[in-house]
Structure formats: C-alpha cells, structure tokens
Design a protein around this motif. Structure first.
Motif, PDB file in Angstrom:
ATOM      1  N   THR A   1       0.857  -1.179   0.000  1.00 14.63           N
ATOM      2  CA  THR A   1       0.000   0.000   0.000  1.00 14.63           C
ATOM      3  C   THR A   1       0.892   1.228   0.000  1.00 14.63           C
ATOM      4  OG1 THR A   1      -1.691  -1.158   1.258  1.00 14.63           O
ATOM      5  CG2 THR A   1      -1.829   1.228   1.233  1.00 14.63           C
ATOM      6  N   ILE A   2       0.555   2.218  -0.811  1.00 16.01           N
ATOM      7  CA  ILE A   2       1.267   3.491  -0.843  1.00 16.01           C
ATOM      8  C   ILE A   2       0.460   4.470  -0.001  1.00 16.01           C
ATOM      9  CG2 ILE A   2       2.111   5.347  -2.345  1.00 16.01           C
ATOM     10  CD1 ILE A   2       3.474   2.661  -2.848  1.00 16.01           C
ATOM     11  N   VAL A   3       1.135   5.199   0.889  1.00 17.29           N
ATOM     12  CA  VAL A   3       0.457   6.178   1.738  1.00 17.29           C
ATOM     13  C   VAL A   3       1.067   7.546   1.471  1.00 17.29           C
ATOM     14  CG1 VAL A   3      -0.110   6.820   4.105  1.00 17.29           C
ATOM     15  CG2 VAL A   3       0.084   4.408   3.499  1.00 17.29           C
ATOM     16  N   CYS A   4       0.237   8.509   1.099  1.00 14.82           N
ATOM     17  CA  CYS A   4       0.702   9.861   0.806  1.00 14.82           C
ATOM     18  C   CYS A   4       1.300  10.492   2.056  1.00 14.82           C
ATOM     19  CB  CYS A   4      -0.462  10.701   0.288  1.00 14.82           C
ATOM     20  SG  CYS A   4      -0.002  12.422  -0.035  1.00 14.82           S
ATOM     21  N   ALA A   5       2.466  11.092   1.926  1.00 17.00           N
ATOM     22  CA  ALA A   5       3.129  11.750   3.049  1.00 17.00           C
ATOM     23  C   ALA A   5       2.436  13.053   3.429  1.00 17.00           C
ATOM     24  CB  ALA A   5       4.591  12.023   2.706  1.00 17.00           C
ATOM     25  N   ASN A   6       1.642  13.604   2.522  1.00 20.69           N
ATOM     26  CA  ASN A   6       0.968  14.878   2.774  1.00 20.69           C
ATOM     27  C   ASN A   6      -0.416  14.685   3.395  1.00 20.69           C
ATOM     28  OD1 ASN A   6       0.738  17.817   2.457  1.00 20.69           O
ATOM     29  ND2 ASN A   6      -0.818  17.308   0.951  1.00 20.69           N
ATOM     30  N   CYS A   7      -1.286  13.873   2.749  1.00 20.73           N
ATOM     31  CA  CYS A   7      -2.673  13.758   3.219  1.00 20.73           C
ATOM     32  C   CYS A   7      -3.015  12.377   3.788  1.00 20.73           C
ATOM     33  CB  CYS A   7      -3.640  14.093   2.083  1.00 20.73           C
ATOM     34  SG  CYS A   7      -3.717  12.846   0.774  1.00 20.73           S
ATOM     35  N   GLU A   8      -2.055  11.437   3.761  1.00 18.71           N
ATOM     36  CA  GLU A   8      -2.202  10.074   4.281  1.00 18.71           C
ATOM     37  C   GLU A   8      -3.240   9.240   3.535  1.00 18.71           C
ATOM     38  OE1 GLU A   8      -2.526  10.027   8.542  1.00 18.71           O
ATOM     39  OE2 GLU A   8      -0.703  11.196   8.790  1.00 18.71           O
ATOM     40  N   HIS A   9      -3.566   9.634   2.299  1.00 16.21           N
ATOM     41  CA  HIS A   9      -4.472   8.840   1.457  1.00 16.21           C
ATOM     42  C   HIS A   9      -3.783   7.524   1.110  1.00 16.21           C
ATOM     43  CE1 HIS A   9      -7.434   7.914  -1.604  1.00 16.21           C
ATOM     44  NE2 HIS A   9      -6.462   7.727  -2.478  1.00 16.21           N
ATOM     45  N   GLU A  10      -4.463   6.392   1.342  1.00 20.77           N
ATOM     46  CA  GLU A  10      -3.897   5.082   1.033  1.00 20.77           C
ATOM     47  C   GLU A  10      -4.369   4.644  -0.354  1.00 20.77           C
ATOM     48  OE1 GLU A  10      -4.551   2.148   4.015  1.00 20.77           O
ATOM     49  OE2 GLU A  10      -3.677   3.378   5.598  1.00 20.77           O
ATOM     50  N   HIS A  11      -3.439   4.165  -1.166  1.00 18.95           N
ATOM     51  CA  HIS A  11      -3.748   3.711  -2.514  1.00 18.95           C
ATOM     52  C   HIS A  11      -2.673   2.750  -2.983  1.00 18.95           C
ATOM     53  CE1 HIS A  11      -1.408   7.429  -2.624  1.00 18.95           C
ATOM     54  NE2 HIS A  11      -0.919   7.025  -3.770  1.00 18.95           N
ATOM     55  N   ARG A  12      -2.779   2.272  -4.183  1.00 19.96           N
ATOM     56  CA  ARG A  12      -1.788   1.364  -4.759  1.00 19.96           C
ATOM     57  C   ARG A  12      -1.082   2.070  -5.916  1.00 19.96           C
ATOM     58  NH1 ARG A  12      -2.061  -3.363  -2.412  1.00 19.96           N
ATOM     59  NH2 ARG A  12      -3.981  -4.044  -1.475  1.00 19.96           N
ATOM     60  N   ILE A  13       0.063   1.560  -6.309  1.00 19.48           N
ATOM     61  CA  ILE A  13       0.879   2.209  -7.333  1.00 19.48           C
ATOM     62  C   ILE A  13       0.108   2.454  -8.638  1.00 19.48           C
ATOM     63  CG2 ILE A  13       2.904   1.918  -8.824  1.00 19.48           C
ATOM     64  CD1 ILE A  13       4.298   0.663  -6.379  1.00 19.48           C
ATOM     65  N   PRO A  14      -0.680   1.478  -9.149  1.00 22.80           N
ATOM     66  CA  PRO A  14      -1.374   1.762 -10.417  1.00 22.80           C
ATOM     67  C   PRO A  14      -2.381   2.909 -10.321  1.00 22.80           C
ATOM     68  CG  PRO A  14      -1.392  -0.575  -9.950  1.00 22.80           C
ATOM     69  CD  PRO A  14      -0.869   0.116  -8.730  1.00 22.80           C
ATOM     70  N   GLU A  15      -2.811   3.268  -9.106  1.00 25.74           N
ATOM     71  CA  GLU A  15      -3.780   4.349  -8.934  1.00 25.74           C
ATOM     72  C   GLU A  15      -3.128   5.723  -8.949  1.00 25.74           C
ATOM     73  OE1 GLU A  15      -5.474   3.210  -5.206  1.00 25.74           O
ATOM     74  OE2 GLU A  15      -6.714   1.659  -6.087  1.00 25.74           O
ATOM     75  N   ARG A  16      -1.784   5.782  -8.917  1.00 26.26           N
ATOM     76  CA  ARG A  16      -1.084   7.066  -8.886  1.00 26.26           C
ATOM     77  C   ARG A  16      -0.930   7.613 -10.301  1.00 26.26           C
ATOM     78  NH1 ARG A  16       1.642   8.632  -4.291  1.00 26.26           N
ATOM     79  NH2 ARG A  16       3.230   9.713  -5.450  1.00 26.26           N
TER      80      ARG A  16
END
Length: 52
Positions: free
Chosen positions: A7-22
């Motif tokens: 899981t990727i977690v944004c360092a700014n807003c802490e939104h959790e997502h996966r790499i293909p969603e970026r």
C-alpha cells in the motif's frame, strides 16, 4: 517467490492507494497522489512482521 501486498500512503494527506492508482506527473516526471497531487509517499507492506 513470495509477494506481499503493498500500500502506498501519501506523506501529505495520508491517502492510502496502490501504485497503479497514482497518476503520472507529466510536467515533472514520476507519480503523484490521486487525492492531493503531492509526490511524497511511504510504502507499507501488509503481513510484514519484524522479529529479533
């Protein structure tokens, strides 16, 4: 080979997502958070346990 869910977690807003969603940042290169557009992130591996 064993794969762990990531899981990727944004360092700014802490939104959790996966790499293909970026989405790609075509002006600066790389990817950005789909929620806030910032670039920094942390990677979290599900099921990874630290032991002595």
């Amino acid at each position: 080979m064993v794969t762990l869910p990531v899981t990727i977690v944004c360092a700014n807003c802490e939104h959790e997502h996966r790499i293909p969603e970026r989405p790609l940042d075509r002006d600066r290169g790389g990817t950005v958070c789909p929620a806030c557009g910032e670039r920094g992130y942390a990677v979290r591996h599900a099921g990874l346990q630290w032991h002595p």
